[in-house]
Design a protein around this motif. Structure first.
Motif, PDB file in Angstrom:
ATOM      1  N   ALA A  16       0.907  -1.118  -0.055  1.00 51.61           N
ATOM      2  CA  ALA A  16      -0.222   0.053   0.072  1.00 51.61           C
ATOM      3  C   ALA A  16       0.849   1.136  -0.147  1.00 51.61           C
ATOM      4  O   ALA A  16       0.686   2.189  -0.664  1.00 51.61           O
ATOM      5  N   ILE A  17       1.846   1.152   0.693  1.00 50.48           N
ATOM      6  CA  ILE A  17       2.809   2.481   0.676  1.00 50.48           C
ATOM      7  C   ILE A  17       3.449   2.339  -0.673  1.00 50.48           C
ATOM      8  O   ILE A  17       3.731   3.667  -0.938  1.00 50.48           O
ATOM      9  N   ARG A  18       3.838   1.458  -1.300  1.00 53.13           N
ATOM     10  CA  ARG A  18       4.224   1.458  -2.541  1.00 53.13           C
ATOM     11  C   ARG A  18       3.540   2.034  -3.505  1.00 53.13           C
ATOM     12  O   ARG A  18       3.876   2.951  -4.577  1.00 53.13           O
ATOM     13  N   ALA A  19       2.165   1.762  -3.250  1.00 48.13           N
ATOM     14  CA  ALA A  19       1.114   2.231  -4.307  1.00 48.13           C
ATOM     15  C   ALA A  19       1.319   4.006  -4.231  1.00 48.13           C
ATOM     16  O   ALA A  19       1.079   4.636  -5.253  1.00 48.13           O
ATOM     17  N   CYS A  20       1.348   4.289  -2.775  1.00 46.13           N
ATOM     18  CA  CYS A  20       1.540   5.789  -2.532  1.00 46.13           C
ATOM     19  C   CYS A  20       2.544   6.507  -3.364  1.00 46.13           C
ATOM     20  O   CYS A  20       2.504   7.533  -3.818  1.00 46.13           O
ATOM     21  N   TRP A  21       3.688   5.643  -3.406  1.00 44.66           N
ATOM     22  CA  TRP A  21       4.881   6.209  -4.141  1.00 44.66           C
ATOM     23  C   TRP A  21       4.529   6.485  -5.706  1.00 44.66           C
ATOM     24  O   TRP A  21       5.043   7.338  -6.277  1.00 44.66           O
ATOM     25  N   GLU A  22       3.716   5.522  -6.005  1.00 42.63           N
ATOM     26  CA  GLU A  22       3.514   5.798  -7.489  1.00 42.63           C
ATOM     27  C   GLU A  22       2.200   6.755  -7.941  1.00 42.63           C
ATOM     28  O   GLU A  22       2.139   7.206  -8.815  1.00 42.63           O
ATOM     29  N   ALA A  23       1.468   7.139  -6.832  1.00 41.81           N
ATOM     30  CA  ALA A  23       0.254   8.044  -6.916  1.00 41.81           C
ATOM     31  C   ALA A  23       0.886   9.423  -7.239  1.00 41.81           C
ATOM     32  O   ALA A  23       1.913   9.886  -6.742  1.00 41.81           O
ATOM     33  N   LYS A  24      -0.037  10.287  -7.727  1.00 39.76           N
ATOM     34  CA  LYS A  24       0.325  11.702  -7.927  1.00 39.76           C
ATOM     35  C   LYS A  24      -0.322  12.465  -6.856  1.00 39.76           C
ATOM     36  O   LYS A  24      -1.094  11.912  -6.086  1.00 39.76           O
ATOM     37  N   GLY A  25       0.262  13.463  -6.712  1.00 36.77           N
ATOM     38  CA  GLY A  25      -0.334  14.503  -5.782  1.00 36.77           C
ATOM     39  C   GLY A  25       0.380  14.443  -4.432  1.00 36.77           C
ATOM     40  O   GLY A  25       1.519  13.844  -4.228  1.00 36.77           O
ATOM     41  N   ALA A  26      -0.289  14.512  -3.321  1.00 34.37           N
ATOM     42  CA  ALA A  26       0.324  14.574  -1.806  1.00 34.37           C
ATOM     43  C   ALA A  26       0.264  13.151  -1.241  1.00 34.37           C
ATOM     44  O   ALA A  26      -0.481  12.994  -0.047  1.00 34.37           O
ATOM     45  N   ALA A  27       0.584  12.209  -2.003  1.00 33.47           N
ATOM     46  CA  ALA A  27       0.065  10.837  -1.471  1.00 33.47           C
ATOM     47  C   ALA A  27       1.047  10.519  -0.188  1.00 33.47           C
ATOM     48  O   ALA A  27       0.885   9.670   0.545  1.00 33.47           O
ATOM     49  N   HIS A  28       2.166  11.410   0.036  1.00 33.71           N
ATOM     50  CA  HIS A  28       2.748  11.304   1.084  1.00 33.71           C
ATOM     51  C   HIS A  28       1.954  11.289   2.634  1.00 33.71           C
ATOM     52  O   HIS A  28       2.248  10.468   3.549  1.00 33.71           O
ATOM     53  N   ASN A  29       0.856  11.797   2.434  1.00 33.41           N
ATOM     54  CA  ASN A  29      -0.138  11.689   3.551  1.00 33.41           C
ATOM     55  C   ASN A  29      -0.754  10.405   3.814  1.00 33.41           C
ATOM     56  O   ASN A  29      -0.658   9.801   4.932  1.00 33.41           O
ATOM     57  N   ALA A  30      -0.994   9.690   2.866  1.00 37.53           N
ATOM     58  CA  ALA A  30      -1.534   8.506   3.057  1.00 37.53           C
ATOM     59  C   ALA A  30      -0.290   7.338   3.425  1.00 37.53           C
ATOM     60  O   ALA A  30      -0.754   6.546   4.290  1.00 37.53           O
ATOM     61  N   ALA A  31       0.655   7.689   2.833  1.00 41.90           N
ATOM     62  CA  ALA A  31       1.930   7.013   3.409  1.00 41.90           C
ATOM     63  C   ALA A  31       2.371   6.872   4.722  1.00 41.90           C
ATOM     64  O   ALA A  31       2.388   5.973   5.356  1.00 41.90           O
ATOM     65  N   ALA A  32       2.038   8.220   5.120  1.00 35.45           N
ATOM     66  CA  ALA A  32       2.322   8.376   6.641  1.00 35.45           C
ATOM     67  C   ALA A  32       1.381   7.588   7.352  1.00 35.45           C
ATOM     68  O   ALA A  32       1.338   6.832   8.395  1.00 35.45           O
ATOM     69  N   ILE A  49      10.048  -1.456   4.002  1.00 37.13           N
ATOM     70  CA  ILE A  49       9.128  -0.313   4.316  1.00 37.13           C
ATOM     71  C   ILE A  49       9.387   0.985   4.235  1.00 37.13           C
ATOM     72  O   ILE A  49       8.989   1.938   3.771  1.00 37.13           O
ATOM     73  N   PHE A  50      10.933   1.132   4.774  1.00 40.42           N
ATOM     74  CA  PHE A  50      11.331   2.532   4.844  1.00 40.42           C
ATOM     75  C   PHE A  50      11.541   2.907   3.536  1.00 40.42           C
ATOM     76  O   PHE A  50      11.474   4.173   3.175  1.00 40.42           O
ATOM     77  N   THR A  51      12.120   2.197   2.481  1.00 36.96           N
ATOM     78  CA  THR A  51      12.458   2.474   1.256  1.00 36.96           C
ATOM     79  C   THR A  51      11.278   3.173   0.530  1.00 36.96           C
ATOM     80  O   THR A  51      11.112   3.937   0.004  1.00 36.96           O
ATOM     81  N   CYS A  52      10.220   2.242   0.686  1.00 37.31           N
ATOM     82  CA  CYS A  52       8.716   2.615  -0.140  1.00 37.31           C
ATOM     83  C   CYS A  52       8.488   3.881   0.609  1.00 37.31           C
ATOM     84  O   CYS A  52       7.874   4.661  -0.161  1.00 37.31           O
ATOM     85  N   LEU A  53       8.544   4.253   1.996  1.00 32.80           N
ATOM     86  CA  LEU A  53       8.174   5.145   2.547  1.00 32.80           C
ATOM     87  C   LEU A  53       8.691   6.416   1.962  1.00 32.80           C
ATOM     88  O   LEU A  53       8.123   7.487   1.853  1.00 32.80           O
ATOM     89  N   VAL A  54       9.895   6.527   2.076  1.00 31.19           N
ATOM     90  CA  VAL A  54      10.664   7.562   1.407  1.00 31.19           C
ATOM     91  C   VAL A  54      10.374   7.868   0.169  1.00 31.19           C
ATOM     92  O   VAL A  54      10.589   9.298  -0.351  1.00 31.19           O
ATOM     93  N   GLY A  55      10.411   6.984  -0.599  1.00 33.06           N
ATOM     94  CA  GLY A  55       9.962   7.062  -2.103  1.00 33.06           C
ATOM     95  C   GLY A  55       8.422   7.636  -2.235  1.00 33.06           C
ATOM     96  O   GLY A  55       8.356   8.521  -2.942  1.00 33.06           O
ATOM     97  N   ALA A  56       7.721   7.518  -1.268  1.00 31.29           N
ATOM     98  CA  ALA A  56       6.312   7.951  -1.101  1.00 31.29           C
ATOM     99  C   ALA A  56       6.331   9.491  -0.566  1.00 31.29           C
ATOM    100  O   ALA A  56       5.369  10.291  -0.799  1.00 31.29           O
ATOM    101  N   TYR A  57       7.479   9.772  -0.221  1.00 33.43           N
ATOM    102  CA  TYR A  57       7.537  11.102   0.520  1.00 33.43           C
ATOM    103  C   TYR A  57       8.129  12.146  -0.387  1.00 33.43           C
ATOM    104  O   TYR A  57       8.633  13.303   0.072  1.00 33.43           O
ATOM    105  N   ARG A  58       8.326  11.515  -1.668  1.00 29.33           N
ATOM    106  CA  ARG A  58       8.934  12.525  -2.691  1.00 29.33           C
ATOM    107  C   ARG A  58       8.124  13.945  -2.822  1.00 29.33           C
ATOM    108  O   ARG A  58       9.165  15.073  -3.256  1.00 29.33           O
ATOM    109  N   THR A  59       7.001  14.208  -2.479  1.00 21.69           N
ATOM    110  CA  THR A  59       6.444  15.609  -2.249  1.00 21.69           C
ATOM    111  C   THR A  59       6.423  16.083  -1.083  1.00 21.69           C
ATOM    112  O   THR A  59       5.571  17.303  -0.855  1.00 21.69           O
ATOM    113  N   ALA A  60       6.656  15.332  -0.055  1.00 23.21           N
ATOM    114  CA  ALA A  60       6.585  15.673   1.414  1.00 23.21           C
ATOM    115  C   ALA A  60       7.688  16.899   1.702  1.00 23.21           C
ATOM    116  O   ALA A  60       8.960  16.972   0.993  1.00 23.21           O
ATOM    117  N   PRO A  61       7.404  17.452   2.769  1.00 21.58           N
ATOM    118  CA  PRO A  61       8.539  18.724   3.131  1.00 21.58           C
ATOM    119  C   PRO A  61       9.729  17.721   3.722  1.00 21.58           C
ATOM    120  O   PRO A  61       9.810  16.568   4.141  1.00 21.58           O
TER     121      PRO A  61
END
Length: 148
Positions: A16-32, A49-61
């Protein structure tokens, strides 16, 4: 999943976190949210998990990205080459599909905000201290950062 009696495991949350990584927009909120769910379920995070998480955080602060890395360190989870590449790419705002030669990489990094550059340099020092073998992309990031 809970409604039909399927027990949620680490693999489900990683996917699910990996899917957030591929999603557009602020998917980092869903990943968190999903990462917190993992912790709430008392499941032990791992490097995947952490690799996918930081990938999903590409638009995060940047604070959120660095916070994930600090969480990982506090849990004594060691970085691997894949994590290092994704973490550096996330910090340096590298577009996922764009390829750079070294000059283009250096030019790109020059435009990255200073806090992200500082975090990437700090991570590289950690990776060096841990004798982590870096990918060619991570080495290109390092070379570009040396010129900052």
């Amino acid at each position: 999943m809970k409604q039909i009696g399927v027990e949620i495991d680490k693999g489900h949350i990683t996917s699910a976190i990996r899917a957030c990584w591929e999603a557009k927009g602020a998917a980092h909120n869903a990943a968190a949210y999903l990462f917190q769910l993992l912790l709430d379920l008392e499941l032990q995070p791992d490097i995947a998990i952490f690799t996918c998480l930081v990938g999903a955080y590409r638009t995060a602060p940047v604070e959120k990205v660095v916070g994930a890395y600090k969480d990982m360190q506090s849990m004594n989870i060691k970085a691997d080459f894949a994590f290092a590449e994704i973490y550096l790419g996330t910090l340096l705002l590298k577009p996922k599909v764009q390829k750079f030669n070294q000059k283009e990489m250096t030019d790109w990094v020059r435009a990255v905000p200073a806090p992200r550059i500082a975090a990437a340099k700090a991570a590289l020092k950690d990776f060096e201290r841990e004798s982590l073998k870096l990918t060619s992309l991570s080495k290109a990031f390092a070379k570009a950062l040396q010129q900052m």
